[in-house]
Design a protein around this motif. Structure first.
Motif, PDB file in Angstrom:
ATOM      1  N   ASP A  93       0.836  -1.213   0.000  1.00  0.00           N
ATOM      2  CA  ASP A  93       0.000   0.000   0.000  1.00  0.00           C
ATOM      3  C   ASP A  93       0.862   1.251   0.000  1.00  0.00           C
ATOM      4  N   GLN A  94       1.917   1.217   0.770  1.00  0.00           N
ATOM      5  CA  GLN A  94       2.814   2.369   0.843  1.00  0.00           C
ATOM      6  C   GLN A  94       3.491   2.623  -0.509  1.00  0.00           C
ATOM      7  N   LEU A  95       3.898   1.565  -1.183  1.00  0.00           N
ATOM      8  CA  LEU A  95       4.523   1.716  -2.494  1.00  0.00           C
ATOM      9  C   LEU A  95       3.518   2.195  -3.543  1.00  0.00           C
ATOM     10  N   GLU A  96       2.264   1.732  -3.445  1.00  0.00           N
ATOM     11  CA  GLU A  96       1.249   2.165  -4.397  1.00  0.00           C
ATOM     12  C   GLU A  96       0.906   3.642  -4.225  1.00  0.00           C
ATOM     13  N   ASN A  97       1.048   4.156  -3.010  1.00  0.00           N
ATOM     14  CA  ASN A  97       0.719   5.559  -2.732  1.00  0.00           C
ATOM     15  C   ASN A  97       1.942   6.469  -2.790  1.00  0.00           C
ATOM     16  N   ASP A  98       3.068   5.955  -3.258  1.00  0.00           N
ATOM     17  CA  ASP A  98       4.300   6.735  -3.324  1.00  0.00           C
ATOM     18  C   ASP A  98       4.192   7.768  -4.457  1.00  0.00           C
ATOM     19  N   THR A  99       4.243   9.054  -4.103  1.00  0.00           N
ATOM     20  CA  THR A  99       4.073  10.125  -5.098  1.00  0.00           C
ATOM     21  C   THR A  99       5.276  10.217  -6.027  1.00  0.00           C
ATOM     22  N   LYS A 100       6.464   9.983  -5.491  1.00  0.00           N
ATOM     23  CA  LYS A 100       7.664  10.059  -6.318  1.00  0.00           C
ATOM     24  C   LYS A 100       7.645   8.963  -7.387  1.00  0.00           C
ATOM     25  N   LEU A 101       7.212   7.780  -6.990  1.00  0.00           N
ATOM     26  CA  LEU A 101       7.118   6.673  -7.929  1.00  0.00           C
ATOM     27  C   LEU A 101       6.079   6.972  -9.011  1.00  0.00           C
ATOM     28  N   ASP A 102       4.943   7.534  -8.617  1.00  0.00           N
ATOM     29  CA  ASP A 102       3.911   7.910  -9.594  1.00  0.00           C
ATOM     30  C   ASP A 102       4.437   8.933 -10.582  1.00  0.00           C
ATOM     31  N   HIS A 103       5.161   9.902 -10.086  1.00  0.00           N
ATOM     32  CA  HIS A 103       5.710  10.949 -10.951  1.00  0.00           C
ATOM     33  C   HIS A 103       6.701  10.348 -11.962  1.00  0.00           C
ATOM     34  N   LEU A 104       7.553   9.452 -11.491  1.00  0.00           N
ATOM     35  CA  LEU A 104       8.528   8.828 -12.390  1.00  0.00           C
ATOM     36  C   LEU A 104       7.839   7.954 -13.435  1.00  0.00           C
ATOM     37  N   GLU A 119       5.964   7.161 -19.136  1.00  0.00           N
ATOM     38  CA  GLU A 119       4.864   7.048 -20.096  1.00  0.00           C
ATOM     39  C   GLU A 119       4.917   8.164 -21.136  1.00  0.00           C
ATOM     40  N   GLN A 120       5.413   9.341 -20.722  1.00  0.00           N
ATOM     41  CA  GLN A 120       5.519  10.466 -21.650  1.00  0.00           C
ATOM     42  C   GLN A 120       6.725  10.323 -22.572  1.00  0.00           C
ATOM     43  N   GLY A 121       7.593   9.388 -22.288  1.00  0.00           N
ATOM     44  CA  GLY A 121       8.746   9.128 -23.141  1.00  0.00           C
ATOM     45  C   GLY A 121       9.959   9.973 -22.784  1.00  0.00           C
ATOM     46  N   LYS A 122       9.982  10.568 -21.602  1.00  0.00           N
ATOM     47  CA  LYS A 122      11.130  11.384 -21.191  1.00  0.00           C
ATOM     48  C   LYS A 122      12.205  10.493 -20.589  1.00  0.00           C
ATOM     49  N   THR A 123      13.444  10.950 -20.693  1.00  0.00           N
ATOM     50  CA  THR A 123      14.554  10.171 -20.144  1.00  0.00           C
ATOM     51  C   THR A 123      14.738  10.503 -18.675  1.00  0.00           C
ATOM     52  N   LEU A 124      15.157   9.506 -17.924  1.00  0.00           N
ATOM     53  CA  LEU A 124      15.367   9.664 -16.490  1.00  0.00           C
ATOM     54  C   LEU A 124      16.858   9.678 -16.183  1.00  0.00           C
ATOM     55  N   THR A 125      17.201  10.312 -15.072  1.00  0.00           N
ATOM     56  CA  THR A 125      18.594  10.286 -14.633  1.00  0.00           C
ATOM     57  C   THR A 125      18.901   8.904 -14.056  1.00  0.00           C
ATOM     58  N   ASN A 126      20.174   8.657 -13.801  1.00  0.00           N
ATOM     59  CA  ASN A 126      20.573   7.343 -13.258  1.00  0.00           C
ATOM     60  C   ASN A 126      19.938   7.095 -11.889  1.00  0.00           C
ATOM     61  N   GLU A 127      19.893   8.133 -11.059  1.00  0.00           N
ATOM     62  CA  GLU A 127      19.311   7.980  -9.719  1.00  0.00           C
ATOM     63  C   GLU A 127      17.818   7.681  -9.821  1.00  0.00           C
ATOM     64  N   GLN A 128      17.121   8.420 -10.708  1.00  0.00           N
ATOM     65  CA  GLN A 128      15.693   8.202 -10.870  1.00  0.00           C
ATOM     66  C   GLN A 128      15.416   6.805 -11.425  1.00  0.00           C
ATOM     67  N   GLN A 129      16.229   6.372 -12.376  1.00  0.00           N
ATOM     68  CA  GLN A 129      16.033   5.053 -12.981  1.00  0.00           C
ATOM     69  C   GLN A 129      16.267   3.943 -11.959  1.00  0.00           C
ATOM     70  N   SER A 130      17.312   4.092 -11.134  1.00  0.00           N
ATOM     71  CA  SER A 130      17.588   3.066 -10.119  1.00  0.00           C
ATOM     72  C   SER A 130      16.475   3.039  -9.071  1.00  0.00           C
ATOM     73  N   TYR A 131      15.970   4.216  -8.697  1.00  0.00           N
ATOM     74  CA  TYR A 131      14.863   4.279  -7.728  1.00  0.00           C
ATOM     75  C   TYR A 131      13.635   3.570  -8.299  1.00  0.00           C
ATOM     76  N   LEU A 132      13.322   3.872  -9.551  1.00  0.00           N
ATOM     77  CA  LEU A 132      12.162   3.267 -10.209  1.00  0.00           C
ATOM     78  C   LEU A 132      12.315   1.750 -10.298  1.00  0.00           C
ATOM     79  N   ASP A 133      13.493   1.289 -10.714  1.00  0.00           N
ATOM     80  CA  ASP A 133      13.729  -0.152 -10.837  1.00  0.00           C
ATOM     81  C   ASP A 133      13.613  -0.856  -9.491  1.00  0.00           C
TER      82      ASP A 133
END
Length: 154
Positions: free
Chosen positions: A86-97, A102-116
């Motif tokens: 539930d906590q991961l589903e409600n994570d705003t940073k994860l939703d933003h990433l 989905e918009q096709g923008k590139t992510l930084t290495n930190e953002q990509q590792s967080y998302l993965d």
């Protein structure tokens, strides 16, 4: 060579001495200042207690391996898999990433590792809880056609 000094008469001398006496009388602190309330209030306002004085914490005088003083460390609360999901589903940073991906923008290495990391953790929790993600399975597989339906088309 005589200097002309005007001599003061007795009456002028007495008046000057009375003035000097009045000035001397008003010098110094007023009488009874020790017991006045005003003076005591000023002293109590100026004195602020130092919280470091009078500490009851034990202090070791000799350096040892086993410290007496224990530092209060915040305890990590163990979450159940449902709560963590539930906590991961409600994570705003994860939703933003995910929106950025989905918009096709590139992510930084930190953002990509967080998302993965977060997506991997969500997969682990879903497998642990026994949830199946049928939404993605339907999209990936092509619908199977019967022989009968193929014959009817032609």
């Amino acid at each position: 060579m005589l200097k002309n000094k005007s001599k003061k008469n007795r009456q002028e001398i007495n008046e000057e001495s009375r003035e000097l006496k009045r000035k001397r009388k008003h010098k110094g602190l007023p009488s009874g200042s020790r017991f006045n309330g005003k003076q005591n209030n000023k002293k109590t306002l100026n004195i602020i207690k130092d919280p470091r004085i009078g500490s009851k914490k034990p202090i070791s005088l000799v350096q040892t391996d086993d410290p007496i003083i224990k530092v209060n460390q915040p305890k990590k609360v163990k979450l159940t898999p449902e709560q963590e999901l539930d906590q991961l589903e409600n994570d705003t940073k994860l939703d933003h990433l995910l929106d950025l991906v989905e918009q096709g923008k590139t992510l930084t290495n930190e953002q990509q590792s967080y998302l993965d990391n977060k997506l991997d953790r969500i997969d682990q929790l879903m497998k642990q809880l026994g949830y199946e993600d049928n939404d993605f399975d339907d999209e990936l597989e092509e619908p199977k056609e019967d022989i009968v339906s193929l014959l009817k088309r032609n």
